[in-house]
Design a protein around this motif. Structure first.
Motif, PDB file in Angstrom:
ATOM      1  N   ALA A  88       0.943  -0.999   0.160  1.00 16.03           N
ATOM      2  CA  ALA A  88      -0.094  -0.007  -0.132  1.00 16.03           C
ATOM      3  C   ALA A  88       0.955   1.376  -0.081  1.00 16.03           C
ATOM      4  N   GLU A  89       1.902   1.434   0.775  1.00 14.35           N
ATOM      5  CA  GLU A  89       2.751   2.515   0.844  1.00 14.35           C
ATOM      6  C   GLU A  89       3.424   2.745  -0.548  1.00 14.35           C
ATOM      7  N   ALA A  90       3.655   1.702  -1.314  1.00 14.73           N
ATOM      8  CA  ALA A  90       4.112   1.731  -2.477  1.00 14.73           C
ATOM      9  C   ALA A  90       3.036   2.208  -3.872  1.00 14.73           C
ATOM     10  N   GLY A  91       2.048   2.214  -3.189  1.00 13.67           N
ATOM     11  CA  GLY A  91       0.778   2.503  -4.541  1.00 13.67           C
ATOM     12  C   GLY A  91       0.074   1.512  -4.988  1.00 13.67           C
ATOM     13  N   LEU A 111      -3.389 -14.124 -21.926  1.00 12.54           N
ATOM     14  CA  LEU A 111      -2.486 -12.849 -21.754  1.00 12.54           C
ATOM     15  C   LEU A 111      -2.836 -11.827 -22.817  1.00 12.54           C
ATOM     16  N   ALA A 112      -3.669 -12.356 -23.808  1.00 15.56           N
ATOM     17  CA  ALA A 112      -4.031 -11.190 -24.816  1.00 15.56           C
ATOM     18  C   ALA A 112      -5.695 -10.522 -24.211  1.00 15.56           C
ATOM     19  N   ASP A 113      -5.898 -10.750 -23.106  1.00 18.35           N
ATOM     20  CA  ASP A 113      -6.948 -10.110 -22.473  1.00 18.35           C
ATOM     21  C   ASP A 113      -6.582  -8.875 -22.055  1.00 18.35           C
ATOM     22  N   PRO A 114      -7.278  -7.849 -22.084  1.00 13.32           N
ATOM     23  CA  PRO A 114      -6.935  -6.443 -21.935  1.00 13.32           C
ATOM     24  C   PRO A 114      -6.709  -6.160 -20.543  1.00 13.32           C
ATOM     25  N   ARG A 115      -7.143  -6.966 -19.674  1.00 14.09           N
ATOM     26  CA  ARG A 115      -6.851  -6.864 -18.208  1.00 14.09           C
ATOM     27  C   ARG A 115      -5.508  -7.380 -17.923  1.00 14.09           C
ATOM     28  N   ALA A 116      -4.832  -8.292 -18.632  1.00 11.04           N
ATOM     29  CA  ALA A 116      -3.783  -9.054 -18.568  1.00 11.04           C
ATOM     30  C   ALA A 116      -2.440  -7.703 -18.451  1.00 11.04           C
ATOM     31  N   THR A 117      -2.508  -6.898 -19.304  1.00 12.45           N
ATOM     32  CA  THR A 117      -1.605  -5.986 -19.267  1.00 12.45           C
ATOM     33  C   THR A 117      -1.527  -5.269 -18.075  1.00 12.45           C
ATOM     34  N   THR A 118      -2.641  -4.892 -17.321  1.00 12.30           N
ATOM     35  CA  THR A 118      -2.507  -4.369 -15.971  1.00 12.30           C
ATOM     36  C   THR A 118      -1.975  -5.284 -15.117  1.00 12.30           C
ATOM     37  N   LEU A 119      -2.391  -6.459 -15.180  1.00 11.77           N
ATOM     38  CA  LEU A 119      -2.264  -7.559 -14.204  1.00 11.77           C
ATOM     39  C   LEU A 119      -0.365  -7.654 -14.497  1.00 11.77           C
ATOM     40  N   GLY A 120       0.113  -7.579 -15.813  1.00 10.95           N
ATOM     41  CA  GLY A 120       1.469  -7.705 -15.788  1.00 10.95           C
ATOM     42  C   GLY A 120       2.352  -6.706 -15.278  1.00 10.95           C
ATOM     43  N   LEU A 122       0.861  -4.782 -12.449  1.00 12.25           N
ATOM     44  CA  LEU A 122       1.245  -5.081 -11.267  1.00 12.25           C
ATOM     45  C   LEU A 122       2.199  -5.978 -10.715  1.00 12.25           C
ATOM     46  N   ALA A 123       2.419  -7.240 -11.353  1.00  9.87           N
ATOM     47  CA  ALA A 123       3.244  -8.031 -11.057  1.00  9.87           C
ATOM     48  C   ALA A 123       4.690  -7.547 -10.890  1.00  9.87           C
ATOM     49  N   ALA A 124       5.100  -6.680 -12.099  1.00 14.46           N
ATOM     50  CA  ALA A 124       6.144  -6.227 -11.951  1.00 14.46           C
ATOM     51  C   ALA A 124       6.397  -5.071 -10.953  1.00 14.46           C
ATOM     52  N   ARG A 125       5.570  -4.475 -10.510  1.00 16.10           N
ATOM     53  CA  ARG A 125       5.519  -3.355  -9.571  1.00 16.10           C
ATOM     54  C   ARG A 125       5.765  -4.219  -8.223  1.00 16.10           C
ATOM     55  N   VAL A 126       5.082  -5.244  -7.976  1.00 17.76           N
ATOM     56  CA  VAL A 126       5.202  -6.222  -6.672  1.00 17.76           C
ATOM     57  C   VAL A 126       6.753  -6.481  -6.795  1.00 17.76           C
ATOM     58  N   HIS A 127       7.234  -6.990  -7.772  1.00 18.39           N
ATOM     59  CA  HIS A 127       8.619  -7.728  -7.865  1.00 18.39           C
ATOM     60  C   HIS A 127       9.549  -6.508  -7.593  1.00 18.39           C
ATOM     61  N   GLN A 128       9.196  -5.239  -7.947  1.00 17.09           N
ATOM     62  CA  GLN A 128      10.064  -4.135  -7.706  1.00 17.09           C
ATOM     63  C   GLN A 128      10.147  -3.733  -6.000  1.00 17.09           C
ATOM     64  N   VAL A 129       8.900  -3.844  -5.575  1.00 19.46           N
ATOM     65  CA  VAL A 129       8.701  -3.548  -3.899  1.00 19.46           C
ATOM     66  C   VAL A 129       9.347  -4.507  -3.287  1.00 19.46           C
ATOM     67  N   ILE A 130       9.246  -5.930  -3.618  1.00 17.56           N
ATOM     68  CA  ILE A 130       9.751  -6.916  -2.954  1.00 17.56           C
ATOM     69  C   ILE A 130      10.817  -7.700  -3.969  1.00 17.56           C
ATOM     70  N   PRO A 138      -7.266  -4.512  -9.955  1.00 20.58           N
ATOM     71  CA  PRO A 138      -6.839  -5.512  -9.165  1.00 20.58           C
ATOM     72  C   PRO A 138      -6.510  -4.990  -7.643  1.00 20.58           C
ATOM     73  N   VAL A 139      -6.849  -5.827  -6.794  1.00 16.31           N
ATOM     74  CA  VAL A 139      -6.589  -5.479  -5.400  1.00 16.31           C
ATOM     75  C   VAL A 139      -5.651  -6.799  -4.969  1.00 16.31           C
ATOM     76  N   VAL A 140      -4.287  -6.582  -4.525  1.00 11.97           N
ATOM     77  CA  VAL A 140      -3.697  -7.809  -4.035  1.00 11.97           C
ATOM     78  C   VAL A 140      -4.159  -8.137  -2.525  1.00 11.97           C
TER      79      VAL A 140
END
Length: 321
Positions: free
Chosen positions: A129-132, A236-245, A247-255, A274-276
């Motif tokens: 949450a602190e990382a947005g 992964l061609a679903d439009p939501r997959a871009t947002t989820l990808g 998100l995954a990259a951001r989580v990896h940056q934070v942890i 998406p809400v983790v």
């Protein structure tokens, strides 16, 4: 030829568990084992016990000695192998303690700080949450919040998780179970589609492998039960997959210590996206069947990434604790 030790806590004799949990653990063990055996260039040793199904040849079954703890067993076997792939719940710091038993050069998975953070569910949410990154904490004072969840702060999946419609009842449940000695978390229930992300993580890489659908049941008393996962249900061609990808990259940056196969549990909220809910710093049930679904050998890729990164890292001494 490299020697690899596969240890899944329940099927490896770590603890007696209900049949459905043992079957779940064994399915993860068998999926990893099958991928490794397909490589043909590894000697594969697999932890087992009397409750588990037999380990097929050419894999070699290994069992704890009489009276040997899970930690001593894993340390002994890891020292006798080039690599160790350990699957265990975070509950009671189990996965973190097993990590301490294995030399980092042999450990296939997340590093110690990442495991310890992901074990503390509330702290994980606060860090994200602190990382947005959106988490249930964003719903604490939202007028749409009408249900609350109480669960073990170091739990795995839906174990001992209860849903409440009344905030006072949720606080009472949280307080009573906390006083009983179990660290508990309380958070808003987020409505939406329950999903999980399967990731392949390295030091500088985070690949979204699949988007999976999770199935949960809630009984009349509000107890949640995990009823399985459908792997790779959202292309992964679903439009939501871009947002989820992203998100995954951001989580990896934070942890940044996330390594190997990692899972993210989340809810796709109709309005907020998406809400983790939590991070799983280990193989999850979504690994089962995923190599076949993707036409890839994920075990091969986990090993190759680990070996490549270790080769480029300075050597560090390690002491068993």
């Amino acid at each position: 030829m490299k020697r690899i030790f596969v240890y899944e806590y329940l099927s490896g004799g770590g603890e007696t568990a209900p049949g459905e949990l043992l079957a779940m653990g064994q399915s993860m063990r068998d999926a990893i084992m099958a991928d490794l055996l397909r490589l043909g260039n590894h000697e594969v040793s697999v932890a087992t016990c009397q409750r588990a199904s037999p380990v097929p040849e050419p894999a070699r079954p290994v069992t704890p000695r009489d009276g040997e703890s899970a930690f001593d067993f894993v340390a002994r076997q890891a020292d006798a192998h080039d690599l160790a792939w350990v699957v265990a719940p975070e509950t009671d710091g189990l996965l973190a303690r097993l990590h301490q038993c294995v030399d980092p050069g042999r450990w296939l998975g997340c590093d110690g700080p990442a495991i310890e953070l992901a074990t503390r569910k509330r702290m994980t949410l606060m860090t994200l949450a602190e990382a947005g990154i959106a988490t249930p904490l964003a719903f604490d004072h939202a007028p749409e919040t009408t249900r609350w969840v109480v669960k073990p702060d170091d739990g795995a999946g839906a174990v001992a998780t209860r849903l409440h419609h009344d905030p006072a009842a949720a606080v009472d449940d949280w307080s009573a179970r906390s006083r009983a000695g179990s660290p508990m978390a309380i958070e808003p229930w987020v409505d939406g589609m329950a999903l999980s992300l399967s990731l392949l993580c390295g030091r500088k890489r985070c690949e979204l492998l699949s988007i999976n659908r999770q199935h949960l049941d809630i009984d009349a008393q509000g107890l949640l039960s995990f009823r399985g996962v459908e792997v790779n249900t959202m292309p992964l061609a679903d439009p939501r997959a871009t947002t989820l990808g992203a998100l995954a990259a951001r989580v990896h940056q934070v942890i940044p210590g996330l390594r190997g196969f990692v899972g993210i549990d989340l809810v796709w909220h109709e309005r907020r996206g998406p809400v983790v809910i939590e991070i799983n710093p280990r193989v999850t049930c979504a690994y089962v069947g995923l190599s076949r679904a993707l036409g890839r050998n994920l075990a091969s890729e986990v090993i190759a990434m680990h070996v490549g990164e270790r080769a480029s890292s300075p050597k560090v001494a390690h002491i068993h604790v």
